[in-house]
Design a protein around this motif. Structure first.
Motif, PDB file in Angstrom:
ATOM      1  N   UNK A  48       0.829  -1.224   0.000  1.00  0.00           N
ATOM      2  CA  UNK A  48       0.000   0.000   0.000  1.00  0.00           C
ATOM      3  C   UNK A  48       0.859   1.267   0.000  1.00  0.00           C
ATOM      4  N   UNK A  49       1.497   1.534  -1.130  1.00  0.00           N
ATOM      5  CA  UNK A  49       2.396   2.677  -1.215  1.00  0.00           C
ATOM      6  C   UNK A  49       1.645   4.002  -0.971  1.00  0.00           C
ATOM      7  N   UNK A  50       2.297   4.903  -0.270  1.00  0.00           N
ATOM      8  CA  UNK A  50       1.845   6.293  -0.173  1.00  0.00           C
ATOM      9  C   UNK A  50       2.638   7.054  -1.234  1.00  0.00           C
ATOM     10  N   UNK A  51       2.087   7.186  -2.415  1.00  0.00           N
ATOM     11  CA  UNK A  51       2.853   7.640  -3.569  1.00  0.00           C
ATOM     12  C   UNK A  51       3.511   9.006  -3.393  1.00  0.00           C
ATOM     13  N   UNK A  52       2.830  10.020  -2.896  1.00  0.00           N
ATOM     14  CA  UNK A  52       3.515  11.313  -2.733  1.00  0.00           C
ATOM     15  C   UNK A  52       4.756  11.211  -1.842  1.00  0.00           C
ATOM     16  N   UNK A  53       4.666  10.420  -0.786  1.00  0.00           N
ATOM     17  CA  UNK A  53       5.812  10.271   0.108  1.00  0.00           C
ATOM     18  C   UNK A  53       6.929   9.486  -0.565  1.00  0.00           C
ATOM     19  N   UNK A  54       6.571   8.507  -1.391  1.00  0.00           N
ATOM     20  CA  UNK A  54       7.594   7.732  -2.103  1.00  0.00           C
ATOM     21  C   UNK A  54       8.343   8.629  -3.080  1.00  0.00           C
ATOM     22  N   UNK A  55       7.611   9.455  -3.834  1.00  0.00           N
ATOM     23  CA  UNK A  55       8.272  10.378  -4.772  1.00  0.00           C
ATOM     24  C   UNK A  55       9.231  11.302  -4.021  1.00  0.00           C
ATOM     25  N   UNK A  56       8.784  11.846  -2.898  1.00  0.00           N
ATOM     26  CA  UNK A  56       9.614  12.783  -2.137  1.00  0.00           C
ATOM     27  C   UNK A  56      10.844  12.081  -1.568  1.00  0.00           C
ATOM     28  N   UNK A  57      10.664  10.869  -1.093  1.00  0.00           N
ATOM     29  CA  UNK A  57      11.761  10.108  -0.481  1.00  0.00           C
ATOM     30  C   UNK A  57      12.863   9.825  -1.498  1.00  0.00           C
ATOM     31  N   UNK A  58      12.477   9.319  -2.670  1.00  0.00           N
ATOM     32  CA  UNK A  58      13.487   8.957  -3.663  1.00  0.00           C
ATOM     33  C   UNK A  58      14.037  10.185  -4.401  1.00  0.00           C
ATOM     34  N   UNK A  59      13.321  11.295  -4.354  1.00  0.00           N
ATOM     35  CA  UNK A  59      13.878  12.529  -4.921  1.00  0.00           C
ATOM     36  C   UNK A  59      15.148  12.933  -4.178  1.00  0.00           C
ATOM     37  N   UNK A  60      15.235  12.592  -2.895  1.00  0.00           N
ATOM     38  CA  UNK A  60      16.435  12.883  -2.110  1.00  0.00           C
ATOM     39  C   UNK A  60      17.628  12.060  -2.583  1.00  0.00           C
ATOM     40  N   UNK A  61      17.351  10.952  -3.307  1.00  0.00           N
ATOM     41  CA  UNK A  61      18.425  10.126  -3.853  1.00  0.00           C
ATOM     42  C   UNK A  61      18.750  10.497  -5.302  1.00  0.00           C
ATOM     43  N   UNK A  62      18.094  11.534  -5.817  1.00  0.00           N
ATOM     44  CA  UNK A  62      18.337  11.952  -7.191  1.00  0.00           C
ATOM     45  C   UNK A  62      17.424  11.293  -8.207  1.00  0.00           C
ATOM     46  N   UNK A  63      16.393  10.575  -7.753  1.00  0.00           N
ATOM     47  CA  UNK A  63      15.456   9.917  -8.668  1.00  0.00           C
ATOM     48  C   UNK A  63      14.357  10.900  -9.053  1.00  0.00           C
ATOM     49  N   UNK A  64      13.971  10.916 -10.334  1.00  0.00           N
ATOM     50  CA  UNK A  64      12.811  11.701 -10.738  1.00  0.00           C
ATOM     51  C   UNK A  64      11.561  10.819 -10.690  1.00  0.00           C
ATOM     52  N   UNK A  65      10.404  11.398 -11.008  1.00  0.00           N
ATOM     53  CA  UNK A  65       9.148  10.640 -10.895  1.00  0.00           C
ATOM     54  C   UNK A  65       9.138   9.441 -11.853  1.00  0.00           C
ATOM     55  N   UNK A  66       9.722   9.614 -13.040  1.00  0.00           N
ATOM     56  CA  UNK A  66       9.763   8.498 -13.984  1.00  0.00           C
ATOM     57  C   UNK A  66      10.607   7.351 -13.438  1.00  0.00           C
ATOM     58  N   UNK A  67      11.732   7.684 -12.771  1.00  0.00           N
ATOM     59  CA  UNK A  67      12.562   6.652 -12.145  1.00  0.00           C
ATOM     60  C   UNK A  67      11.743   5.863 -11.127  1.00  0.00           C
ATOM     61  N   UNK A  68      10.997   6.577 -10.298  1.00  0.00           N
ATOM     62  CA  UNK A  68      10.201   5.929  -9.251  1.00  0.00           C
ATOM     63  C   UNK A  68       9.103   5.077  -9.876  1.00  0.00           C
ATOM     64  N   UNK A  69       8.421   5.621 -10.857  1.00  0.00           N
ATOM     65  CA  UNK A  69       7.353   4.855 -11.514  1.00  0.00           C
ATOM     66  C   UNK A  69       7.897   3.556 -12.094  1.00  0.00           C
ATOM     67  N   UNK A  70       9.050   3.641 -12.767  1.00  0.00           N
ATOM     68  CA  UNK A  70       9.593   2.475 -13.459  1.00  0.00           C
ATOM     69  C   UNK A  70      10.174   1.454 -12.491  1.00  0.00           C
ATOM     70  N   UNK A  71      10.828   1.911 -11.424  1.00  0.00           N
ATOM     71  CA  UNK A  71      11.582   1.016 -10.554  1.00  0.00           C
ATOM     72  C   UNK A  71      10.856   0.627  -9.271  1.00  0.00           C
ATOM     73  N   UNK A  72       9.799   1.340  -8.918  1.00  0.00           N
ATOM     74  CA  UNK A  72       9.094   1.057  -7.675  1.00  0.00           C
ATOM     75  C   UNK A  72       7.658   0.606  -7.926  1.00  0.00           C
ATOM     76  N   UNK A  73       6.894   1.392  -8.688  1.00  0.00           N
ATOM     77  CA  UNK A  73       5.463   1.131  -8.813  1.00  0.00           C
ATOM     78  C   UNK A  73       5.113   0.149  -9.930  1.00  0.00           C
TER      79      UNK A  73
END
Length: 363
Positions: free
Chosen positions: A176-201
């Motif tokens: 049950x991902x909390x998507x806004x928090x996931x985007x913000x968390x991985x943005x701190x690692x240099x990931x953009x939203x497309x990175x998160x979508x492709x590698x997490x969701x």
């Protein structure tokens, strides 16, 4: 364990994120490596009609020797990586042979800092021979043993054909991902939203990979902190192979399995079986003169029969589910001179059973 423990692989992982032309080349290489990297699975649609899904896998030839070479790195770090990587030999019927020079399928670097990654299975064959197929971005002589185990076991899982567990088709909707928090968390690692979508969701299609039931204990599963999910849900850092990891990989690379069996048109039928869940049996035959050939299975097992060729193990020429007697398969096809392969699998991935297979030339 430092700031790098928030992730295992880089947002761009060779073998997981490819352009279309590279994917096509990767599929061709995989099908040449192992005939059952291309499978047909019958799917029911509409009112009982059947269609086929073609599975594209990335497994190495069972029993293969994989040559592995370090491109750089400190000797003491290389030694720890080598020791942990060799653990996979107890799970998969492969030899991981570390070499100092010459050709190698897997090439390890430590040069790309901050990220660790690996190509997936036979996708390593798409990488130029001078470049790395695997990288460890934060392993140092003083890194804790558990971190070595977590990362090396994980990346070599990729190298042998495994995908991220949270991208397993069976994982869809399970976290049950909390998507806004996931985007913000991985943005701190240099990931953009497309990175998160492709590698997490994103999860893989059902017909593109082998997979088990979703296994949150898998070595291939990222940690999922409770702070990134809705409600109370978390997955800790996995550092050991789960029972499902062990069973699954032993099924992909089974021991004591005969090589591709030879069949002859008009020759005796071959009695055999699908002894383990998910097993795919492979057979080879040659056609010297053009003619119409009848290929059949017989017995109580619900088989799916696929014809590959000519002269290309990855080309699916024809397939059949149940045109034979009972639950058996039957293919009638005019064939021209060349090499051909037949593969047999159980219609249900979890099932086993005995059968016979034969080929005859229609008079």
């Amino acid at each position: 364990m430092g700031r790098h423990t928030c992730m295992i692989c880089s947002p761009f992982v060779p073998g997981l994120t490819q352009a279309g032309s590279v994917r096509d080349m990767a599929d061709d290489l995989a099908s040449q490596e192992r005939v059952d990297n291309v499978r047909v699975t019958p799917l029911r649609v509409g009112t009982g009609r059947t269609r086929a899904a073609v599975e594209r896998l990335k497994l190495w030839e069972n029993g293969r020797i994989l040559r592995i070479r370090f491109l750089d790195g400190l000797p003491e770090v290389q030694a720890r990586v080598r020791e942990i990587a060799k653990e996979w030999e107890a799970l998969a019927n492969l030899e991981l042979r570390f070499v100092d020079s010459g050709a190698s399928q897997i090439r390890i670097s430590f040069a790309e800092k901050d990220f660790s990654w690996s190509t997936v299975g036979t996708d390593a064959l798409t990488v130029p021979s001078s470049e790395a197929t695997m990288n460890y971005g934060w392993l140092e002589p003083g890194t804790a043993l558990r971190e070595y185990q977590r990362v090396v076991r994980h990346e070599f899982g990729h190298a042998l054909g495994m995908i991220h567990e949270h991208q397993n088709p069976a994982a869809s909707g399970r976290i049950p991902w909390d998507r806004p928090k996931v985007y913000a968390y991985y943005a701190q690692q240099g990931w953009n939203r497309a990175d998160v979508d492709h590698n997490i969701f994103a999860v893989y299609d059902e017909d593109s990979t082998n997979h088990s039931a979703f296994d949150p204990d898998s070595i291939m599963q990222y940690a999922v902190p409770d702070s990134l999910t809705v409600g109370s849900y978390a997955i800790g850092w996995n550092t050991v192979f789960s029972p499902t990891d062990i069973e699954f990989m032993r099924r992909q690379y089974p021991r004591n399995v005969a090589p591709i069996s030879e069949l002859q048109a008009g020759g005796p039928r071959l009695e055999t079986d699908l002894a383990t869940a998910g097993e795919v049996d492979s057979f080879h035959f040659q056609v010297a003169q053009p003619g119409t050939f009848i290929m059949t299975t017989e017995g109580p097992t619900d088989t799916v029969l696929t014809l590959h060729g000519p002269n290309d193990r990855g080309a699916v020429l024809a397939w059949n589910d149940d045109l034979g007697r009972g639950l058996n398969a039957r293919i009638v096809r005019k064939l021209h001179p060349g090499e051909y392969w037949l593969t047999v699998r159980h219609k249900r991935a979890s099932a086993t059973g005995r059968y016979s297979i034969g080929i005859k030339l229609r008079a």
